[in-house]
Design a protein around this motif. Structure first.
Motif, PDB file in Angstrom:
ATOM      1  N   ILE A 224     -21.342  71.429   7.419  1.00 36.88           N
ATOM      2  CA  ILE A 224     -20.170  71.194   6.502  1.00 36.88           C
ATOM      3  C   ILE A 224     -19.700  72.302   6.168  1.00 36.88           C
ATOM      4  N   ALA A 225     -18.228  72.486   6.511  1.00 31.04           N
ATOM      5  CA  ALA A 225     -17.614  73.568   6.209  1.00 31.04           C
ATOM      6  C   ALA A 225     -16.201  73.323   5.435  1.00 31.04           C
ATOM      7  N   ARG A 226     -15.464  74.249   4.819  1.00 26.53           N
ATOM      8  CA  ARG A 226     -14.258  74.231   4.316  1.00 26.53           C
ATOM      9  C   ARG A 226     -13.391  75.359   4.680  1.00 26.53           C
ATOM     10  N   PRO A 227     -12.144  75.124   4.460  1.00 29.07           N
ATOM     11  CA  PRO A 227     -11.081  76.349   4.906  1.00 29.07           C
ATOM     12  C   PRO A 227     -11.272  77.431   3.541  1.00 29.07           C
ATOM     13  N   LYS A 228     -11.281  78.765   4.236  1.00 32.29           N
ATOM     14  CA  LYS A 228     -11.290  79.798   3.104  1.00 32.29           C
ATOM     15  C   LYS A 228      -9.955  79.700   2.402  1.00 32.29           C
ATOM     16  N   ILE A 229     -10.204  80.196   1.179  1.00 34.81           N
ATOM     17  CA  ILE A 229      -8.990  80.233   0.082  1.00 34.81           C
ATOM     18  C   ILE A 229      -8.057  81.310   0.371  1.00 34.81           C
ATOM     19  N   ASP A 233      -2.909  82.450  -2.941  1.00 33.48           N
ATOM     20  CA  ASP A 233      -3.063  81.253  -3.777  1.00 33.48           C
ATOM     21  C   ASP A 233      -3.825  81.518  -5.108  1.00 33.48           C
ATOM     22  N   THR A 234      -4.852  82.103  -4.697  1.00 36.60           N
ATOM     23  CA  THR A 234      -5.817  82.506  -6.066  1.00 36.60           C
ATOM     24  C   THR A 234      -5.178  83.109  -7.256  1.00 36.60           C
ATOM     25  N   VAL A 235      -4.016  83.843  -6.926  1.00 31.66           N
ATOM     26  CA  VAL A 235      -3.398  84.558  -7.961  1.00 31.66           C
ATOM     27  C   VAL A 235      -2.424  83.482  -8.681  1.00 31.66           C
ATOM     28  N   LEU A 347     -13.640  79.558  -9.980  1.00 34.89           N
ATOM     29  CA  LEU A 347     -13.260  78.308  -9.403  1.00 34.89           C
ATOM     30  C   LEU A 347     -11.731  78.733  -9.002  1.00 34.89           C
ATOM     31  N   ALA A 348     -10.869  79.491  -9.915  1.00 33.01           N
ATOM     32  CA  ALA A 348      -9.544  79.888  -9.728  1.00 33.01           C
ATOM     33  C   ALA A 348      -9.532  80.538  -8.670  1.00 33.01           C
ATOM     34  N   SER A 349     -10.536  81.411  -8.473  1.00 33.01           N
ATOM     35  CA  SER A 349     -10.413  82.599  -7.060  1.00 33.01           C
ATOM     36  C   SER A 349     -10.789  81.832  -5.708  1.00 33.01           C
ATOM     37  N   GLY A 350     -11.325  80.523  -5.849  1.00 33.58           N
ATOM     38  CA  GLY A 350     -11.698  79.870  -4.704  1.00 33.58           C
ATOM     39  C   GLY A 350     -13.158  80.318  -4.055  1.00 33.58           C
ATOM     40  N   ALA A 351     -13.806  80.988  -4.999  1.00 30.26           N
ATOM     41  CA  ALA A 351     -15.532  81.363  -4.549  1.00 30.26           C
ATOM     42  C   ALA A 351     -16.069  80.446  -4.495  1.00 30.26           C
ATOM     43  N   CYS A 352     -15.778  79.184  -5.642  1.00 29.48           N
ATOM     44  CA  CYS A 352     -16.766  77.810  -5.241  1.00 29.48           C
ATOM     45  C   CYS A 352     -15.889  76.798  -5.710  1.00 29.48           C
ATOM     46  N   GLU A 353     -16.546  75.595  -5.824  1.00 27.48           N
ATOM     47  CA  GLU A 353     -15.735  74.432  -6.265  1.00 27.48           C
ATOM     48  C   GLU A 353     -16.398  73.811  -7.341  1.00 27.48           C
ATOM     49  N   PHE A 354     -17.940  74.210  -7.527  1.00 35.15           N
ATOM     50  CA  PHE A 354     -18.699  73.834  -8.518  1.00 35.15           C
ATOM     51  C   PHE A 354     -19.448  74.912  -9.059  1.00 35.15           C
ATOM     52  N   ALA A 355     -19.428  75.508 -10.173  1.00 41.79           N
ATOM     53  CA  ALA A 355     -19.940  76.722 -10.758  1.00 41.79           C
ATOM     54  C   ALA A 355     -21.339  76.257 -11.460  1.00 41.79           C
ATOM     55  N   ASN A 356     -22.524  76.413 -11.156  1.00 44.57           N
ATOM     56  CA  ASN A 356     -23.589  76.299 -11.914  1.00 44.57           C
ATOM     57  C   ASN A 356     -24.121  77.452 -12.746  1.00 44.57           C
ATOM     58  N   GLY A 357     -24.285  77.125 -13.983  1.00 45.24           N
ATOM     59  CA  GLY A 357     -24.671  78.330 -14.847  1.00 45.24           C
ATOM     60  C   GLY A 357     -26.212  78.672 -14.430  1.00 45.24           C
TER      61      GLY A 357
END
Length: 479
Positions: A224-229, A233-235, A347-357
């Motif tokens: 499963i893959a996704r487009p790079k951000i 757009d991240t700015v 999340l805002a940078s597009g590094a991930c879509e779910f951030a887990n502490g």
């Protein structure tokens, strides 16, 4: 509803007269095809816009129940057959390497198609125009270790001819995807016996195949893959995204004010939502006082919990939230509010879509997490990583962050897992894995609490965690 033309009916009759070859192979290897379709149904949300490259006779595309489905293939007879059999779907005669459209799809499927493509670079490059930021590419392909077995099966006329295939490894496909603007989210393997042999196929494919090490021998690999951000757009996202911080609070009166005074500004607007959960101290009165004192500086919403448990409190807070990004902050402040900026940036940078502490990167004070608790945490993290197919170092950290529109999808799909999680962490992790979200651990420092005592009953809740892992095994790994 598309009408079935006389030409299509005649073609279908002709296909029946000479037994359309793809239909022969499907019937002969029905267990294999059904397993592939079951895999795609798990990850593709019904009522989505779906493109299948190399759609063949259309069975797979129909099985995922799309709101709009488009199949492309270079086999004219297969296209005509698919149009007749599945008139509610669109099928066009087109080479995947040359298909180029500005129409956006939620999912793009490649069921073994990458093995037949002449120019993978061109295919993925062209399909980038069909993707929006949340599009998922889902690919299945044969494990190269099976090449000799599959060639023998072809020689014995037990499967579709496989002349001049691309015998691609996972690393090959991941590299090509990366070169063309996509990143891999997860990688799975399944199926040891592709033919139905009494109860043996069930035992090998459902029970044995998912086991560690043995899993490496499976026939079917999937990505499963996704487009790079885009960095531009991240700015924009940093400047425009809003944030809601959900703070469940039970017997935490001494920490409430610090939750606000230590809160960093997050994005364009920060919303703080306190959910008070049947406290025995004056937590609710303190929440009301803090709202009155800091309401002119912060957007503070408050509510008393109607149900029980942290999971219920989190859901109640998420239902009230209006921010683009949803965060959970435990009111014991063992995770520092100041660290929430790292989650927002992830999340805002597009590094991930779910951030887990993740509390297990920096040194942990024994008072914050005793040695036995750390070992138990590492065990559950390993177990969940294995079950979900995604690396997680700390599954039990209360701080989890995701986009609101993704949470809404998780909530809509909750019927698959049911209301099983009193903590809320597993509900989000399981739902995010099913959506194919890019998950990343965000390191945090874990401090001893300065007020009150933990509400956790370690032994009792450890048993509950084990039950939930068994539930995940049934619903995800051994489904």
């Amino acid at each position: 509803m598309k009408s079935t033309t006389a030409k299509q009916k005649n073609n279908h009759k002709t296909n029946q007269n000479y037994l359309f070859p793809p239909e022969i192979w499907r019937k002969r290897n029905l267990l294999y095809y059904q397993d592939i379709e079951r895999f795609y149904r798990f990850y593709v949300n019904s009522n989505s816009k779906v493109l299948e490259v190399g759609s063949g006779t259309g069975y797979l595309l129909a099985s995922v129940n799309p709101e709009y489905g488009l199949g492309i293939d270079i086999n004219e007879q297969a296209i005509e057959y698919a149009r007749y059999r599945f008139p509610d779907l669109d099928f066009i005669l087109e080479d995947g390497e040359h298909y180029n459209s500005n129409q956006k799809f939620d999912y793009i499927l490649f069921a073994n198609t990458v093995s037949y493509l002449h120019d993978l670079h061109k295919t993925f490059s062209n399909l980038a125009s069909c993707c929006h930021p949340n599009t998922r590419l889902i690919l299945t392909f044969h494990n190269p270790a099976w090449e000799i077995i599959l060639r023998l099966a072809t020689l014995l006329k037990q499967r579709t001819p496989i002349d001049n295939l691309n015998w691609l490894s996972y690393e090959d496909i991941r590299n090509i995807l990366n070169l063309n603007g996509f990143e891999v989210i997860c990688h799975h393997k399944q199926m040891l016996l592709p033919r139905r042999i009494f109860g043996l196929s069930w035992l090998l494919n459902k029970i044995i195949a998912p086991l560690p090490l043995i899993n490496q021998l499976c026939l079917t690999e999937s990505i499963i893959a996704r487009p790079k951000i885009n960095q531009t757009d991240t700015v924009k996202q940093h400047q425009t995204l809003t944030c809601s911080v959900i703070i469940p609070a039970r017997n935490e009166a001494g920490n409430i004010e610090s939750c606000v005074t230590r809160m960093p500004p997050l994005g364009k607007h920060t919303e703080i939502i306190f959910i008070e959960g049947h406290s025995k101290d004056n937590t609710w009165e303190e929440i009301q006082r803090v709202q009155a004192k800091y309401g002119h500086q912060w957007d503070i919403k408050i509510c008393q919990q109607t149900g029980k448990g942290k999971g219920d409190a989190v859901r109640q807070g998420f239902a009230m939230a209006t921010g683009d990004i949803l965060m959970i902050l435990d009111s014991d402040l063992t995770v520092r509010p100041e660290d929430l900026t790292h989650f927002f940036d992830a999340l805002a940078s597009g590094a991930c879509e779910f951030a887990n502490g993740c509390r297990l990167v920096y040194p942990v004070h024994p008072q914050a997490m005793p040695w036995l608790n750390r070992m138990a945490n590492r065990f559950f993290a390993w177990l969940l990583s294995y079950l979900l197919g995604i690396k997680i170092k700390d599954s039990l950290c209360g701080t989890k962050v995701l986009f609101r529109h993704h949470y809404q999808q998780i909530a809509e799909n909750r019927s698959y897992f049911g209301d099983f999680d009193p903590f809320g962490d597993f509900d989000l992790l399981f739902g995010a894995a099913k959506l194919g979200l890019q998950m990343k651990d965000v390191p945090v420092r874990y401090d001893p609490r300065t007020y009150g005592s933990s509400n956790i009953q370690h032994f009792k809740e450890g048993i509950v965690l084990l039950k939930m892992c068994l539930f995940a095994a049934k619903k995800i790994k051994f489904r």
